[in-house]
Design a protein around this motif. Sequence first.
Motif, short mmCIF file in Angstrom:
data_model
loop_
_atom_site.label_atom_id
_atom_site.label_comp_id
_atom_site.label_asym_id
_atom_site.label_seq_id
_atom_site.Cartn_x
_atom_site.Cartn_y
_atom_site.Cartn_z
N GLU A 115 37.42 44.86 44.48
CA GLU A 115 36.32 45.47 45.06
C GLU A 115 36.98 46.16 46.51
O GLU A 115 37.66 45.58 47.11
CB GLU A 115 35.53 44.35 45.80
CG GLU A 115 34.67 43.78 44.46
CD GLU A 115 33.56 42.88 44.91
OE1 GLU A 115 32.92 43.20 46.16
OE2 GLU A 115 33.28 42.04 44.22
N ASP A 116 36.35 47.37 46.68
CA ASP A 116 36.65 48.14 47.77
C ASP A 116 37.92 48.53 48.11
O ASP A 116 38.33 49.20 49.04
CB ASP A 116 36.16 47.12 49.37
CG ASP A 116 34.80 46.71 49.26
OD1 ASP A 116 34.08 47.42 48.78
OD2 ASP A 116 34.69 45.44 49.91
N ARG A 117 38.80 48.60 47.09
CA ARG A 117 40.03 49.28 46.86
C ARG A 117 40.41 49.82 45.77
O ARG A 117 41.10 49.13 44.74
CB ARG A 117 41.23 48.01 47.38
CG ARG A 117 40.78 47.55 48.67
CD ARG A 117 42.01 46.47 49.12
NE ARG A 117 43.12 47.01 49.26
CZ ARG A 117 44.48 46.37 49.21
NH1 ARG A 117 44.44 45.07 49.29
NH2 ARG A 117 45.49 46.70 49.35
N GLU A 118 39.98 51.02 45.59
CA GLU A 118 40.07 51.64 44.32
C GLU A 118 41.63 51.77 43.77
O GLU A 118 41.74 51.70 42.62
CB GLU A 118 39.45 53.09 44.41
CG GLU A 118 37.92 53.34 44.61
CD GLU A 118 37.50 54.79 44.67
OE1 GLU A 118 38.12 55.68 44.29
OE2 GLU A 118 36.51 54.59 45.31
N GLU A 119 42.53 51.93 44.58
CA GLU A 119 43.84 51.99 44.08
C GLU A 119 44.57 50.85 43.68
O GLU A 119 45.79 50.76 43.63
CB GLU A 119 44.58 52.95 45.28
CG GLU A 119 44.80 52.00 46.67
CD GLU A 119 43.63 51.69 47.57
OE1 GLU A 119 44.04 51.09 48.39
OE2 GLU A 119 42.85 52.14 47.22
N ARG A 120 43.79 49.66 43.79
CA ARG A 120 44.63 48.25 43.45
C ARG A 120 43.86 47.67 42.11
O ARG A 120 42.51 48.00 41.95
CB ARG A 120 44.39 47.37 44.78
CG ARG A 120 45.10 47.96 45.95
CD ARG A 120 46.60 48.12 45.63
NE ARG A 120 47.25 46.93 45.58
CZ ARG A 120 48.53 46.85 45.31
NH1 ARG A 120 49.30 47.82 45.19
NH2 ARG A 120 49.15 45.45 45.44
N LEU A 121 44.54 46.89 41.74
CA LEU A 121 44.05 46.28 40.48
C LEU A 121 44.58 44.69 40.61
O LEU A 121 45.44 44.41 41.23
CB LEU A 121 44.50 46.80 38.98
CG LEU A 121 44.24 48.04 38.73
CD1 LEU A 121 45.04 48.45 37.44
CD2 LEU A 121 42.93 48.14 38.69
N LEU A 122 43.42 43.89 40.00
CA LEU A 122 43.78 42.59 40.08
C LEU A 122 43.96 41.99 38.61
O LEU A 122 43.37 42.35 37.93
CB LEU A 122 42.57 41.64 40.78
CG LEU A 122 42.80 40.13 40.90
CD1 LEU A 122 43.99 39.72 41.53
CD2 LEU A 122 41.48 39.51 41.29
N GLY A 123 45.21 41.17 38.40
CA GLY A 123 45.53 40.63 37.22
C GLY A 123 45.22 38.98 37.16
O GLY A 123 45.76 38.56 38.20
N THR A 124 44.86 38.58 35.83
CA THR A 124 44.71 37.22 35.95
C THR A 124 45.30 36.82 34.49
O THR A 124 44.97 37.26 33.58
CB THR A 124 43.35 36.65 36.07
OG1 THR A 124 42.73 37.06 37.37
CG2 THR A 124 43.38 34.80 35.91
N LEU A 125 46.18 35.63 34.71
CA LEU A 125 47.01 35.03 33.55
C LEU A 125 46.63 33.65 33.60
O LEU A 125 47.22 32.87 34.38
CB LEU A 125 48.61 35.50 33.34
CG LEU A 125 49.07 35.10 32.15
CD1 LEU A 125 48.77 35.76 31.06
CD2 LEU A 125 50.53 35.24 32.33
N GLU A 126 46.00 33.14 32.48
CA GLU A 126 45.87 31.91 32.49
C GLU A 126 46.91 30.98 31.88
O GLU A 126 47.60 31.63 31.17
CB GLU A 126 44.41 31.43 31.49
CG GLU A 126 43.06 32.06 32.06
CD GLU A 126 42.65 31.56 33.60
OE1 GLU A 126 42.93 30.47 33.83
OE2 GLU A 126 41.92 32.29 34.15
#
Length: 129
Positions: A115-126
Amino acid sequence: MTVRPATPDEHLSVMRIVNAAMLETDASEVKERIEEETVLVAEEENRILGTAVLDPRDSGTHIDAIAVLRARRGQGIGRELVETARERLGRLTAEFDPKVRPFYESLGFDIESVEDREERLLGTLEREH
């Protein structure tokens, strides 16, 4: 290749690899993480090839930085670092630039925009069951 926690005398080697990858990290924070055994190194024949700087949080362990020597990229070293981190610490998260999305996708991370940072992604690995 062996993946293991970094030792205090490897702080400079860890910082060189992270800095060569142009990742922003605080040297004193990395030193603290090494003391807490939350920095992993991949080594072969007593040479550090890559590192992962990890930040344990309530929601899981966050990958603050992951870097591999340029000449050794694409050889599965980053994958081994992430897999070892997941085995040791469980659920992982990472915030990263879209250009490295294929790396995180290949490891099975669920990816969303930050959110609020178009140039970044968030990844999650369970954690594996």
